[in-house]
Write a protein that holds these residues in place. Structure first.
Motif, PDB file in Angstrom:
ATOM      1  N   ARG A   1       1.251   5.703  -8.777  1.00 42.72           N
ATOM      2  CA  ARG A   1       2.056   5.076  -7.718  1.00 42.72           C
ATOM      3  C   ARG A   1       1.742   5.719  -6.365  1.00 42.72           C
ATOM      4  NH1 ARG A   1       7.219   2.494  -6.818  1.00 42.72           N
ATOM      5  NH2 ARG A   1       8.402   3.585  -5.219  1.00 42.72           N
ATOM      6  N   ARG A   2       1.643   7.020  -6.348  1.00 43.79           N
ATOM      7  CA  ARG A   2       1.388   7.736  -5.103  1.00 43.79           C
ATOM      8  C   ARG A   2      -0.023   7.454  -4.579  1.00 43.79           C
ATOM      9  NH1 ARG A   2       3.581  12.531  -3.091  1.00 43.79           N
ATOM     10  NH2 ARG A   2       2.671  12.682  -1.020  1.00 43.79           N
ATOM     11  N   ARG A   3      -0.984   7.343  -5.474  1.00 39.49           N
ATOM     12  CA  ARG A   3      -2.351   7.035  -5.051  1.00 39.49           C
ATOM     13  C   ARG A   3      -2.422   5.636  -4.445  1.00 39.49           C
ATOM     14  NH1 ARG A   3      -7.811   6.028  -8.017  1.00 39.49           N
ATOM     15  NH2 ARG A   3      -9.265   6.690  -6.400  1.00 39.49           N
ATOM     16  N   ALA A   4      -1.731   4.683  -5.046  1.00 34.47           N
ATOM     17  CA  ALA A   4      -1.699   3.319  -4.498  1.00 34.47           C
ATOM     18  C   ALA A   4      -1.075   3.341  -3.104  1.00 34.47           C
ATOM     19  CB  ALA A   4      -0.920   2.398  -5.433  1.00 34.47           C
ATOM     20  N   GLU A   5      -0.021   4.103  -2.948  1.00 32.86           N
ATOM     21  CA  GLU A   5       0.638   4.242  -1.649  1.00 32.86           C
ATOM     22  C   GLU A   5      -0.346   4.809  -0.623  1.00 32.86           C
ATOM     23  OE1 GLU A   5       4.630   6.121  -1.739  1.00 32.86           O
ATOM     24  OE2 GLU A   5       3.629   7.664  -0.543  1.00 32.86           O
ATOM     25  N   ALA A   6      -1.039   5.880  -0.993  1.00 35.75           N
ATOM     26  CA  ALA A   6      -1.994   6.506  -0.075  1.00 35.75           C
ATOM     27  C   ALA A   6      -3.107   5.538   0.313  1.00 35.75           C
ATOM     28  CB  ALA A   6      -2.582   7.772  -0.694  1.00 35.75           C
ATOM     29  N   LYS A   7      -3.593   4.757  -0.653  1.00 40.41           N
ATOM     30  CA  LYS A   7      -4.661   3.800  -0.359  1.00 40.41           C
ATOM     31  C   LYS A   7      -4.208   2.753   0.660  1.00 40.41           C
ATOM     32  CE  LYS A   7      -7.732   2.934  -3.730  1.00 40.41           C
ATOM     33  NZ  LYS A   7      -8.241   2.388  -4.983  1.00 40.41           N
ATOM     34  N   ALA A   8      -2.918   2.448   0.671  1.00 37.81           N
ATOM     35  CA  ALA A   8      -2.396   1.427   1.583  1.00 37.81           C
ATOM     36  C   ALA A   8      -2.062   1.965   2.967  1.00 37.81           C
ATOM     37  CB  ALA A   8      -1.154   0.783   0.978  1.00 37.81           C
ATOM     38  N   ILE A   9      -1.619   3.212   3.064  1.00 35.45           N
ATOM     39  CA  ILE A   9      -1.101   3.675   4.359  1.00 35.45           C
ATOM     40  C   ILE A   9      -1.880   4.838   4.974  1.00 35.45           C
ATOM     41  CG2 ILE A   9       1.222   2.824   3.890  1.00 35.45           C
ATOM     42  CD1 ILE A   9       0.756   6.503   3.939  1.00 35.45           C
ATOM     43  N   ALA A  10      -2.779   5.455   4.243  1.00 38.34           N
ATOM     44  CA  ALA A  10      -3.504   6.608   4.796  1.00 38.34           C
ATOM     45  C   ALA A  10      -4.725   6.146   5.580  1.00 38.34           C
ATOM     46  CB  ALA A  10      -3.913   7.557   3.674  1.00 38.34           C
ATOM     47  N   THR A  11      -5.229   7.045   6.389  1.00 37.54           N
ATOM     48  CA  THR A  11      -6.432   6.786   7.169  1.00 37.54           C
ATOM     49  C   THR A  11      -7.627   7.384   6.443  1.00 37.54           C
ATOM     50  OG1 THR A  11      -5.178   6.867   9.230  1.00 37.54           O
ATOM     51  CG2 THR A  11      -7.556   7.179   9.402  1.00 37.54           C
ATOM     52  N   PHE A  12      -8.565   6.538   6.085  1.00 36.97           N
ATOM     53  CA  PHE A  12      -9.802   6.978   5.449  1.00 36.97           C
ATOM     54  C   PHE A  12     -10.887   7.008   6.520  1.00 36.97           C
ATOM     55  CE2 PHE A  12      -7.205   5.493   2.044  1.00 36.97           C
ATOM     56  CZ  PHE A  12      -7.562   6.249   0.938  1.00 36.97           C
ATOM     57  N   THR A  13     -12.059   7.497   6.157  1.00 39.70           N
ATOM     58  CA  THR A  13     -13.179   7.513   7.101  1.00 39.70           C
ATOM     59  C   THR A  13     -14.326   6.686   6.536  1.00 39.70           C
ATOM     60  OG1 THR A  13     -13.997   9.563   6.118  1.00 39.70           O
ATOM     61  CG2 THR A  13     -12.611   9.777   8.082  1.00 39.70           C
ATOM     62  N   ASP A  14     -15.142   6.174   7.456  1.00 39.45           N
ATOM     63  CA  ASP A  14     -16.317   5.442   6.999  1.00 39.45           C
ATOM     64  C   ASP A  14     -17.436   6.438   6.702  1.00 39.45           C
ATOM     65  OD1 ASP A  14     -17.525   6.131   9.431  1.00 39.45           O
ATOM     66  OD2 ASP A  14     -17.308   4.135  10.306  1.00 39.45           O
ATOM     67  N   LEU A  15     -18.608   5.940   6.356  1.00 36.35           N
ATOM     68  CA  LEU A  15     -19.717   6.813   5.978  1.00 36.35           C
ATOM     69  C   LEU A  15     -20.188   7.706   7.115  1.00 36.35           C
ATOM     70  CD1 LEU A  15     -21.755   4.340   3.749  1.00 36.35           C
ATOM     71  CD2 LEU A  15     -20.238   6.196   3.031  1.00 36.35           C
ATOM     72  N   THR A  16     -19.885   7.336   8.354  1.00 36.44           N
ATOM     73  CA  THR A  16     -20.298   8.164   9.490  1.00 36.44           C
ATOM     74  C   THR A  16     -19.204   9.151   9.907  1.00 36.44           C
ATOM     75  OG1 THR A  16     -19.485   6.619  11.178  1.00 36.44           O
ATOM     76  CG2 THR A  16     -21.752   6.279  10.352  1.00 36.44           C
ATOM     77  N   GLY A  17     -18.087   9.119   9.203  1.00 37.17           N
ATOM     78  CA  GLY A  17     -16.991  10.031   9.519  1.00 37.17           C
ATOM     79  C   GLY A  17     -15.981   9.489  10.508  1.00 37.17           C
TER      80      GLY A  17
ATOM     81  N   LEU B   1     -10.959   4.957   9.771  1.00 38.14           N
ATOM     82  CA  LEU B   1     -10.713   3.532   9.548  1.00 38.14           C
ATOM     83  C   LEU B   1      -9.213   3.280   9.663  1.00 38.14           C
ATOM     84  CD1 LEU B   1     -12.950   3.133   6.374  1.00 38.14           C
ATOM     85  CD2 LEU B   1     -13.482   2.325   8.682  1.00 38.14           C
ATOM     86  N   GLN B   2      -8.862   2.120  10.139  1.00 38.07           N
ATOM     87  CA  GLN B   2      -7.452   1.751  10.235  1.00 38.07           C
ATOM     88  C   GLN B   2      -6.871   1.660   8.823  1.00 38.07           C
ATOM     89  OE1 GLN B   2      -6.593  -2.202  11.792  1.00 38.07           O
ATOM     90  NE2 GLN B   2      -4.820  -1.374  12.853  1.00 38.07           N
ATOM     91  N   PRO B   3      -5.624   2.123   8.614  1.00 39.05           N
ATOM     92  CA  PRO B   3      -5.018   1.969   7.288  1.00 39.05           C
ATOM     93  C   PRO B   3      -4.997   0.508   6.871  1.00 39.05           C
ATOM     94  CG  PRO B   3      -3.662   3.379   8.681  1.00 39.05           C
ATOM     95  CD  PRO B   3      -4.731   2.784   9.559  1.00 39.05           C
ATOM     96  N   GLU B   4      -4.989   0.289   5.578  1.00 33.05           N
ATOM     97  CA  GLU B   4      -4.924  -1.072   5.039  1.00 33.05           C
ATOM     98  C   GLU B   4      -3.688  -1.811   5.555  1.00 33.05           C
ATOM     99  OE1 GLU B   4      -4.004  -2.803   0.650  1.00 33.05           O
ATOM    100  OE2 GLU B   4      -5.579  -1.292   0.760  1.00 33.05           O
ATOM    101  N   LEU B   5      -2.563  -1.091   5.643  1.00 32.64           N
ATOM    102  CA  LEU B   5      -1.307  -1.656   6.143  1.00 32.64           C
ATOM    103  C   LEU B   5      -0.862  -0.828   7.356  1.00 32.64           C
ATOM    104  CD1 LEU B   5       0.455  -2.187   2.682  1.00 32.64           C
ATOM    105  CD2 LEU B   5      -0.915  -3.830   4.001  1.00 32.64           C
ATOM    106  N   PRO B   6      -1.458  -1.077   8.518  1.00 31.57           N
ATOM    107  CA  PRO B   6      -1.242  -0.203   9.674  1.00 31.57           C
ATOM    108  C   PRO B   6       0.185  -0.168  10.215  1.00 31.57           C
ATOM    109  CG  PRO B   6      -2.501  -2.153  10.300  1.00 31.57           C
ATOM    110  CD  PRO B   6      -2.388  -2.161   8.808  1.00 31.57           C
ATOM    111  N   THR B   7       0.867  -1.286  10.255  1.00 35.88           N
ATOM    112  CA  THR B   7       2.236  -1.287  10.774  1.00 35.88           C
ATOM    113  C   THR B   7       3.160  -0.536   9.826  1.00 35.88           C
ATOM    114  OG1 THR B   7       1.776  -3.452  11.753  1.00 35.88           O
ATOM    115  CG2 THR B   7       4.077  -2.748  11.700  1.00 35.88           C
ATOM    116  N   LEU B   8       2.978  -0.754   8.549  1.00 36.42           N
ATOM    117  CA  LEU B   8       3.763  -0.050   7.547  1.00 36.42           C
ATOM    118  C   LEU B   8       3.440   1.445   7.578  1.00 36.42           C
ATOM    119  CD1 LEU B   8       5.841  -0.438   5.287  1.00 36.42           C
ATOM    120  CD2 LEU B   8       3.910  -0.736   3.711  1.00 36.42           C
ATOM    121  N   ALA B   9       2.174   1.786   7.756  1.00 34.75           N
ATOM    122  CA  ALA B   9       1.773   3.194   7.837  1.00 34.75           C
ATOM    123  C   ALA B   9       2.467   3.888   9.004  1.00 34.75           C
ATOM    124  CB  ALA B   9       0.250   3.297   7.987  1.00 34.75           C
TER     125      ALA B   9
END
Length: 177
Positions: free
Chosen positions: A96-112, A115-123
């Motif tokens: 559950r926590r990993r799914a949450e992180a995938k939706a609201i956390a900021t990841f990076t692209d291959l160049t570092g 990336l905008q969170p999947e759900l930016p307003t919710l994040a």
């Protein structure tokens, strides 16, 4: 009523000291005498404590991104990220926590680049403590029902609307909306 101001943004070098300070403050809060407070003050303390819990959870979700990026599960001999979250981080519902992180956390692209969170307003609402984890999951559940064929701009508008609803609705109300 207390006015709480936001502290200056900390550098990554401060993270260990920040966590140590959070533990010190949590100990003080646990020992605080609530009986001397008015009803309004107890309500304020309880509500703001929940807001802090949500904000810290959002920070923890971002830390999960770093854990995965550094491949700490493999480095510590765990089968996968879920085992690491359960065994090392002591999370009781890692999926559950990993799914949450995938939706609201900021990841990076291959160049570092971030990336905008999947759900930016919710994040943003979660990071501010205006919604809690159950609100996040209720919104995620609603948005998961939108067919993949729906245009991105429509889905993005739905995310903004549902995130706004989450700031004043309960999770069951979000699911009914």
């Amino acid at each position: 009523m207390l006015i709480v101001t936001e502290p200056a943004v900390a550098t990554s070098l401060d993270a260990v000291a920040i966590v140590d300070e959070m533990h010190r403050l949590a100990t003080q809060l646990l020992q605080a005498d609530l009986s001397a407070l008015s009803d309004a003050q107890v309500e304020y303390v309880a509500a703001e404590t929940e807001r802090v819990v949500a904000r810290v959870t959002a920070a923890g979700d971002q830390q999960l991104v770093e854990v995965e990026t550094r491949d700490l599960p493999r480095k510590t001999g765990r089968r996968n990220i879920l085992a690491y979250m359960h065994d090392v981080l002591r999370m009781t519902r890692p999926g559950r926590r990993r799914a949450e992180a995938k939706a609201i956390a900021t990841f990076t692209d291959l160049t570092g680049q971030p990336l905008q969170p999947e759900l930016p307003t919710l994040a943003a609402a979660f990071a501010d403590g205006r919604v809690g984890p159950d609100h996040v999951h209720a919104v995620m559940d609603v948005l998961d029902q939108i067919p993949a064929a729906v245009a991105h701009d429509v889905t993005a508008a739905a995310e903004r609307t549902m995130a706004e609803y989450a700031t004043w609705m309960t999770p069951p109300e979000i699911e009914r909306a």
